[in-house]
Design a protein around this motif. Structure first.
Motif, mmCIF file in Angstrom:
data_model
loop_
_atom_site.group_PDB
_atom_site.id
_atom_site.type_symbol
_atom_site.label_atom_id
_atom_site.label_comp_id
_atom_site.label_asym_id
_atom_site.label_seq_id
_atom_site.Cartn_x
_atom_site.Cartn_y
_atom_site.Cartn_z
ATOM 1 N N ILE A 84 -8.871 -4.954 -7.472
ATOM 2 C CA ILE A 84 -9.080 -3.544 -7.268
ATOM 3 C C ILE A 84 -9.943 -2.955 -8.281
ATOM 4 N N ASP A 100 0.840 -1.000 -0.005
ATOM 5 C CA ASP A 100 0.149 -0.057 0.064
ATOM 6 C C ASP A 100 0.870 1.427 -0.093
ATOM 7 N N ARG A 158 -3.470 0.848 -3.462
ATOM 8 C CA ARG A 158 -3.379 -0.475 -2.500
ATOM 9 C C ARG A 158 -2.317 -1.621 -3.234
ATOM 10 N N SER A 210 -7.643 3.743 -4.249
ATOM 11 C CA SER A 210 -7.655 2.237 -4.269
ATOM 12 C C SER A 210 -6.442 1.529 -4.986
#
Length: 334
Positions: free
Chosen positions: A213, A186, A206, A203
């Protein structure tokens, strides 16, 4: 007479195009990348975690890389305008850089060459999906976009369904492998092609190895350039998957014509079963079975469903290998 090619940008797509071009006996005269380390490039051409070891000999020299005794000049640069292109007829820009897109027309005019851009581009004279509309390329065209991997699969299905049955509306969802700008752990995320513009979808920062995702996709936008009659009829969405290649796409389309599921099945089988651009898959295969396949799409026969006028179907495509072959196909036309 063979044309002399240059490949700029030795990332995933650039290296795959290079290896395919060598194996198909195209005349590669120049390669370029912003990374000046020739030994590193030679290593990555030879060894690939996705497709395995390249069959040919790859040797790094002082200012070139020799592949199977064919010497290819290397120039380090971030900008295509800085390259010596005096011997080049066709330049393939695989950098993903908007700056290079903007420079393409002047570079083309100054060096009397054609440019193929490996993305959808507003700077292109023509945007094509090979096998669908590549016949629109004219001698006067200087900048050709090969669109994107998703459109090189999806546009064929959309064009067929709309031509045969009329598409009223639809939605496309892709399960797309990770890309190099994603993170192993992340972190904050910045666009690889434009590091000054951070993504708005946090996102995407991440860890790419742990999750599906969610991500918006330009798949439909790219298809609308090729198929303008479908503008504003379709939506799309994507998930990045913890896989290194092969995308699965699912299309749901509402059509205007009344047909039976059996007739739909047979018409799709007839259209997408040429064994060259398309594959009509009746085996129960999984994503890895399509790795290193050249098909623009492999239509999964058991996914074909029809409820009233709603069609649902799924297909596979190797988003690196097959897309790179389509760029090679465009280069051969030029």
């Amino acid at each position: 007479m063979k044309k002399n090619l240059a490949i700029v940008g030795l990332g995933r797509i650039g290296r795959t195009i290079l290896k395919k071009a060598v194996l198909q006996d195209l005349e590669i005269k120049l390669i370029s990348d912003k990374n000046p380390n020739i030994k590193n490039h030679a290593y990555l051409i030879k060894y690939d975690s996705t497709y395995g070891e390249f069959s040919g000999d790859v040797i790094a020299k002082k200012e070139s890389i020799a592949i199977d005794d064919k010497n290819i000049t290397f120039q380090q640069s971030e900008n295509i305008s800085d390259l010596d292109l005096s011997e080049i007829d066709i330049l393939i820009d695989a950098t993903g850089s908007k700056s290079n897109e903007e420079q393409a027309k002047k570079v083309s005019e100054d060096n009397n060459l054609k440019v193929i851009i490996t993305k959808s581009s507003t700077f292109a004279d023509k945007e094509v999906v090979f096998g669908l509309n590549h016949n629109i390329i004219e001698e006067s065209d200087k900048i050709i976009s090969g669109s994107i991997c998703d459109a090189n699969a999806l546009a064929h299905i959309l064009n067929f369904l709309d031509s045969e049955y009329g598409i009223e509306s639809g939605n496309f969802i892709s399960l797309h492998p990770w890309l190099s700008y994603q993170n192993l752990v992340d972190s904050s995320l910045y666009s690889f092609s434009d590091p000054n513009m951070p993504w708005n979808e946090f996102s995407l920062g991440r860890s790419a190895v742990d999750s599906l995702i969610p991500k918006n996709t330009t798949a439909v936008d790219a298809c609308e350039i090729i198929l303008p009659n479908l503008k504003d009829k379709l939506s799309s969405f994507s998930y990045r998957t913890p896989l290194n290649t092969v995308t699965s796409g699912n299309l749901q389309a509402v059509i205007t014509e009344e047909i039976s599921e059996n007739d739909l099945y047979e018409s799709l089988k007839q259209r997408f079963n040429d064994g060259e651009l398309f594959n009509f898959e009746e085996e129960d295969l999984v994503s890895i079975d399509y790795k290193a396949t050249d098909y623009s799409l492999s239509l999964y026969s058991k996914s074909i469903k029809l409820k009233k006028k709603l069609i649902s179907l799924s297909f596979w495509y190797d988003n690196e290998w097959a897309y790179s072959q389509r760029i090679i196909d465009i280069a051969k036309i030029l």
